[in-house]
Structure formats: structure tokens, C-alpha cells
Design an enzyme around this catalytic site. Structure first.
Site, PDB file in Angstrom:
ATOM      1  N   GLU A  49      24.902 -14.768  61.265  1.00  0.00           N
ATOM      2  CA  GLU A  49      24.197 -14.208  62.426  1.00  0.00           C
ATOM      3  C   GLU A  49      25.093 -13.126  62.998  1.00  0.00           C
ATOM      4  O   GLU A  49      26.269 -13.393  63.277  1.00  0.00           O
ATOM      5  CB  GLU A  49      24.044 -15.256  63.518  1.00  0.00           C
ATOM      6  CG  GLU A  49      22.871 -16.172  63.415  1.00  0.00           C
ATOM      7  CD  GLU A  49      22.903 -17.160  64.588  1.00  0.00           C
ATOM      8  OE1 GLU A  49      23.311 -16.795  65.694  1.00  0.00           O
ATOM      9  OE2 GLU A  49      22.537 -18.315  64.342  1.00  0.00           O
ATOM     10  N   ASP A  60      24.999 -16.451  77.188  1.00  0.00           N
ATOM     11  CA  ASP A  60      26.256 -16.529  76.452  1.00  0.00           C
ATOM     12  C   ASP A  60      27.423 -16.934  77.340  1.00  0.00           C
ATOM     13  O   ASP A  60      27.500 -16.545  78.499  1.00  0.00           O
ATOM     14  CB  ASP A  60      26.564 -15.181  75.790  1.00  0.00           C
ATOM     15  CG  ASP A  60      25.578 -14.866  74.695  1.00  0.00           C
ATOM     16  OD1 ASP A  60      25.299 -15.758  73.881  1.00  0.00           O
ATOM     17  OD2 ASP A  60      25.048 -13.737  74.673  1.00  0.00           O
TER      18      ASP A  60
END
Lengths: 273, 416
Positions: A49, A60
Site C-alpha cells: 500500500e 492517521d
């Protein structure tokens, strides 16, 4: 199903193991080092990824946020990430699948059709768009575009989601579905196997789609435990930390790639059943 | 005073979009990680329930009247009329004195309402919020203290430095303050940090400080805040016997502009002006003027709206002297209203706002929040331009300037 994913999933099955997926932020810490890292990691990973940096991401941890900042400082842009993937793909001989992971604003600004075309041209096998809600008009456009071009649309499912949400997401998922193992941001907690079992059960009632699991998988033992429950095991934050650690030691290019590669090699060995 | 009840004048669709019928452009929506979707659904369903719950609305209003002091006066300002050329040339200027609220700004209205809603409808025990000027933090912390909820505030490290008085008061109210060192260290990363924290703690309720964020937040904040405008509209009617010709409010995220202007959305004769911070000047690029600076449509913090960003979609840092306006986007409903032309936009530079601050202190005896000085400057300019003695002008004086005293005193001494 996307052909690369078909191949890697079949290969893993024949080898009695899960697929290993690594996450790295594209162009962290710089273009050339990132290229070398991706090539090196492709030796050990079934799928990589590649994070497309967004400076205002809402899911995040500070580990990935810092990686985003480093990448942006080194000139990361959506178009550059496509160029990076294309160059890496041309040098990688294995069937490693490459997936972009990012936020909708970048794709919206790049133009959804343009993004999908460039995914296709650079050899991307699938996309994850963290904040693309199933009901948003943009989400339909992304799903249709990717499907038409035989690329995977990988949807995230969280422990807080209900049957109805899973059903909606399954309609738009292709190749595999990504289970977020806990309620929280990337890398902030330990992997939660109870959540994984519960969600897998809910998904299995409705579909046979391969299941990937991520969030909180930080070491060999975590990989080993999760691989018993998942078709794909995703590691992100700890690899990104390793890139930071190597950079701080002054490593770049192939030296940095080898430093990160050794770590990922160990992690990836956990997928053997 | 009997406060006029809320009426929905500009409902978004079921997915939280306001769509411009001419251009087809959508504003709002819900762009967020799947983790937060159930939280948002809970807020959405709860909010619909709350708006139909007469007991909840009556009790909330009672608290807003007696605790927040929401029925603030509207002051006719002859001083400002004289500065603009005199009543005979420009008409009358009225100031809605939201600065006289408990905790000195418009923020306590939506903040208290949101926390009250969290406690009584959602049964939440903890509130997560973010702040720029700490006005919102102070307001949310105060509401949490009164209502017995835990309060967690995310603040950009740069803002924390800039507005220490409000931050200190927030701390005294018992809030846990978390400084955010990501990216620009201002309101925007603080908002992202608050959303991330909510993902980790779904049993808490997130309170947003402006009419931004994913659906239903823009709708909920402007609905709660609009009580300010409903009261002001009635007061103006009683004072002048008619609708004002103009309504002016400053616009960062848009909550104080929505608060005062929402009840006038369907009144064709009322000219609504939103005033942004032009920072060092629009052409310098160092500003917070999303609409005036013609920022493109983007997807920021859960909603589709006009966003200051670069050609790759990275969010640009906003620049302004006013922490309360230091935000790279504007709420979706406001962007929609700007796109239809119902709200017109102007921008004031930092320097102009600072000069207006000193003028307000010296000529009116009011210590306004620096944020309010952007609107006062632009309003005086527009009123002078209109030059119509039959007009009544309503300006939203949205906060008090105690927290700006240190910086403004330095500005005054440096420039004398």
C-alpha cells in the site's frame, strides 16, 4: 477480481499462508530512497500500500502524519506517486500488487477520472480512499471507474460498523475487504483479535470476499496471530517508523531499503500458517 | 422576551448536501473514515429527536437566557454613524452585543447547546472539541463544568501561545488541554486531532466550534447558534419597525455569520455581508479569505466546501491576526449561500482590523474582539458606499477583546 490479487491470493493459499501487505508513505523520505524501498519490499510482500500524503488527514497517527510531512517536503504530489509506482513496477519481477491509499481531497483535485486513468497507466492494482463515504456521489464514480478498469476498490470496515454498513461496503468492494481491528487511528493501539473475529463473522454471513486486517499489527507475533484469521495481514506504522529510524541514522537509497527490508522480511515470515 | 421558535429555512438533503441548482455544485456531505460513521449517525438521529422535543428545547432556552445571558442588547451606535458620515447621510447603525454573553462571545450559544444536547439526548459523559481563539474551548469547558461532563480540548500550539487568557480560563474550568504540534499548529490540525481522538473514543461526543465538519455538524451548529439571530431580528423589528437593510458579520468557519444572518435567508430586501480576514492582503496569498480569495471546492474535515489549498490538494495555511478566523475553509452552508449570491463577501486586512480595534476602544468605549473589528471596518466602508439615510444597518459585535489586550497594547505602542 483484479488479476494480480487473484494470483497472489491463490499463491498464498497454495503455500498455506496469508498474504503479507506493507504500508509505506510514497516518497518518504525522498523519491529515490522510496523507490529503492518499494523494490526491496516487493521481495517480501504480496501487496504494498502506498500512501498518497495529505497534510490534513483525519485517520492517521502522528507516525504517519510525520511521514506525510517528510514526503510532502521531499516534493510528493499525486502525479509523482504515479510516476514512482510506474518506475517501481517496471523493475519488479514478482506479482506484487500495488495499492494507493489516500484521502478524497487529492483525488477530487486531481480529477476522479484522471486519477483512475493514471492508476491504470502506472500499473496500480487497487485503491483505498479512507474518507470516501459509501453514500457520497464521488464514491460511486470511483467504484465504477476502478471496476471498469479491473482495479480493486478496497473498502474499510470498522468495529463500530453495523450489518447495514457492511452490506453497503460489500457492494462496492472488489478483491478484498479491509478490517480495521480497533476504534482509533493507525498504529495507536494493539491489534484487537476479538473485533476481527466478530467482524469476520458478520462479513462471512454475507460474502466470501477475502478479508484483510490492519491497525495495530506491529511485530512478528501479531502477524502470526492475525494470519490465522485473515487472508491478508497489513503492517504500516511500524514499517514507517523503521524508515524514520533508518533516515535518522543517515541511511539513504539502497542502504535504507535494505535496513527496512530486513525488518519487513522478518515481519512477513509471520504469515506462514 | 418571548424568543421566536426555530424554523428550518434552508434544509440540506438527507445526505447533508446543499446543492446549488444553477451550477449543480454540492456543499456539505459526510466524508469521513468508516469508524466515525456510526457516531455521526447517532448525532444525526439524536439531533432530529432533540428538535422535536419541546421539553428539551424549553429547558435549553431557559439555560441560554439565564446562564449565557442570550438576550443581549442591540446598541444604536451614534459614534459609528458619525464616523461613517452621520445619520442623515448613512442611516442608523446597530450593534448586536453578543460580546456581553457569558464567556464574552457568540461561541457559548452553540457550545452550551451542543453539550446540553450531548448530556440529555446522547447521554454522553465526555466532550471532545477543538479550538482556535480558545473562545470555543472556554465556552465548551464552561458548559461541561456546569453540566458535569469531562472535557478534552485540542488546540494548535501556535494558537495556545497567542491567546493564553482564554486558554487559562479553559483550564480553570477543568478541561484537559492537548496541544497539537501537527502541520501548521493552528485550528485546522487541532480539528483533525479532535476527530482522530473521537475515533479512539466513540462513546464521547465531539463538539465542533463552527458550522463546519461532516453532516450533521454544520446543520446542528447553525441551528443552535441561530437563536442569536432570531432574538436580534425581533429586537430590530421592535427598535425600527422594519427589516434591516444590511446585516454584517465576520466569517471564519461561519458560525457567527450563520448565527445572526440565518433568520434573514428568505428576506429578499436584506443584504447579508460576510467579512473575511484578508490578512496581509488577498494578493499576498497570506490571508484567511476563502470566499473572497476565490478558493476552489475541496473536501476538508468531512465536508465539501471552498478550501484554501494548493494545486495538489494540500491544505494551505491561513494567515490572520485573528485566531478565531485562522481557518483554511468555510462551512458548507455558508459556501452554498455565497454561491447563490444571497451572502455577499468582503475582506478586511489585519492592519485595518487593528486600527479599527483602537478606534473602537477610543471612540465607543467598547473593547471588541479583534475578530469583530474585521466586520466593523468592512461594514463602515460598505455603509459609506451605500450612503442611504433611510437604511438601518445591523452589525454583529461577536465577542469581547480581553484576550487581545496584550497584542493590541503592543500594536498601539509600536505604532504611536
Amino acid at each position: 477480481m483484479n488479476k494480480t490479487f487473484q494470483k497472489i491470493l491463490a499463491k498464498a493459499k497454495s503455500e498455506n499462508r496469508s498474504c503479507f501487505v506493507a504500508f509505506v508513505t510514497g516518497m518518504d523520505p525522498d523519491y529515490e530512497s522510496s523507490k529503492k524501498i518499494l523494490i526491496e519490499l516487493s521481495k517480501y510482500c504480496d501487496c504494498i500500500e502506498i500512501g498518497v500524503s495529505f497534510n490534513t488527514s483525519t485517520s492517521d497517527s502522528s507516525i504517519i502524519m510525520s511521514a506525510n510531512d517528510r514526503a510532502i517536503k521531499s516534493g510528493a504530489k499525486t502525479g509523482k506517486i504515479f510516476q514512482l509506482i510506474k518506475e517501481v513496477k517496471s523493475e519488479v519481477k514478482s506479482d506484487t500488487a500495488f495499492v494507493t491509499m489516500g484521502y478524497l481531497n487529492q483525488i477530487h483535485v486531481y480529477g476522479i477520472d484522471n486519477y483512475i486513468n493514471d492508476c491504470k497507466k502506472s500499473g496500480v492494482d487497487g485503491c483505498i480512499v479512507v474518507d470516501s463515504n459509501n453514500e457520497a456521489p464521488e464514491d460511486d464514480q470511483i467504484f465504477k471507474g476502478l471496476t471498469k478498469n479491473n482495479m480493486a476498490y478496497i473498502k474499510l470496515i470498522a468495529p463500530t460498523n453495523d450489518d447495514n454498513y457492511i452490506k453497503q461496503s460489500l457492494k462496492k468492494s472488489s478483491s478484498w475487504l479491509y478490517i480495521v481491528s480497533y476504534a482509533g487511528v493507525t498504529g495507536s493501539k494493539e491489534v484487537n483479535l476479538d473485533n476481527v473475529k466478530k467482524l469476520s463473522k458478520m462479513i462471512r454471513k454475507q460474502s466470501k470476499i477475502p478479508i484483510g486486517v490492519g491497525f495495530g499489527i506491529k511485530n512478528y507475533d501479531d502477524v502470526k496471530k492475525v494470519s490465522k484469521l485473515a487472508d491478508l495481514v497489513v503492517c504500516g506504522s511500524s514499517i514507517v517508523e523503521k524508515i524514520k529510524e533508518g533516515s535518522q541514522k543517515g541511511l539513504t537509497n539502497q542502504n535504507l531499503a535494505q535496513f527496512v527490508g530486513e525488518y519487513v522480511k522478518t515481519l512477513s515470515e509471520g504469515v506462514k500458517h | 422576551m418571548k424568543i421566536p421558535p426555530f424554523k428550518e429555512l434552508n434544509a440540506p438533503d438527507s445526505l447533508g448536501y446543499w446543492t446549488n441548482k444553477k451550477t449543480g455544485e454540492k456543499y456539505g456531505g459526510q466524508y469521513i473514515s468508516p469508524l466515525l460513521i456510526p457516531n455521526l449517525k447517532k448525532v444525526e438521529v439524536g439531533f432530529q429527536k432533540a428538535m422535536k422535543n419541546k421539553k428539551f428545547l424549553t429547558n435549553l432556552e431557559e439555560q441560554l437566557v439565564n446562564h449565557i445571558g442570550i438576550v443581549t442588547p442591540i446598541l444604536r451606535s451614534k459614534e459609528l454613524e458619525d464616523i461613517a458620515g452621520g445619520e442623515k447621510k448613512i442611516g442608523k447603525i446597530f450593534l448586536k452585543r453578543t460580546d456581553l454573553h457569558h464567556d464574552s462571545s457568540h461561541k457559548p450559544v452553540s457550545a452550551f447547546s451542543s453539550v446540553y444536547f450531548a448530556k440529555h439526548i446522547l447521554k454522553a459523559k465526555k466532550i471532545i472539541t477543538e479550538t482556535g481563539a480558545s473562545m470555543n474551548a472556554r465556552a465548551v469547558a464552561s458548559a461541561c463544568a456546569k453540566l458535569g461532563l469531562e472535557c478534552e480540548v485540542h488546540i494548535g500550539a501556535v494558537d495556545a501561545e497567542k491567546v493564553s487568557l482564554n486558554k487559562d480560563i479553559t483550564e480553570l474550568y477543568g478541561a484537559k488541554i492537548i496541544e497539537c504540534h501537527d502541520s501548521t499548529k493552528t485550528l485546522l490540525p487541532a480539528m483533525a486531532a479532535a476527530l482522530r481522538s473521537w475515533q479512539s473514543d466513540p462513546s464521547a461526543m465531539y463538539v465542533v466550534g463552527s458550522c463546519c465538519g461532516p453532516h450533521p455538524y454544520p446543520l446542528m451548529v447553525r441551528t443552535f447558534a441561530s437563536i442569536i439571530g432570531r432574538i436580534a431580528k425581533k429586537q430590530m423589528q421592535e427598535l425600527t419597525g422594519k427589516l434591516p437593510s444590511t446585516v454584517f458579520a465576520v466569517c471564519g468557519g461561519g458560525s457567527n455569520l450563520s448565527a445572526i444572518s440565518y433568520p434573514y435567508y428568505n428576506d429578499k430586501k436584506v443584504n447579508i455581508f460576510g467579512i473575511e480576514s484578508a490578512g496581509k492582503g488577498i494578493s499576498s496569498g497570506a490571508h484567511a479569505a476563502t470566499i473572497t480569495g476565490k478558493a476552489p471546492i475541496g473536501i476538508l474535515l468531512g465536508a465539501r466546501s471552498n478550501v484554501l489549498m494548493n494545486e495538489d490538494g494540500q491544505i494551505n495555511e491561513s494567515h490572520t491576526e485573528a485566531s478565531g478566523l485562522d481557518f483554511s475553509g468555510t462551512g458548507p452552508e455558508i459556501c452554498y449561500m455565497a454561491s447563490t449570491g444571497k451572502i455577499k463577501f468582503r475582506a478586511t486586512t489585519d492592519k485595518e482590523a487593528q486600527e479599527t480595534f483602537l478606534m473602537m476602544c477610543r471612540k465607543t468605549g467598547i473593547l471588541p474582539a479583534i475578530e469583530a473589528c474585521y466586520v466593523i471596518h468592512a461594514a463602515l466602508k460598505e455603509i459609506k458606499r451605500r450612503k442611504n439615510p433611510r437604511e438601518n444597518h445591523l452589525i454583529h459585535l461577536c465577542g469581547s477583546g480581553e484576550s487581545n489586550v496584550g497584542r493590541m497594547l503592543k500594536y498601539k505602542r509600536d505604532n504611536e
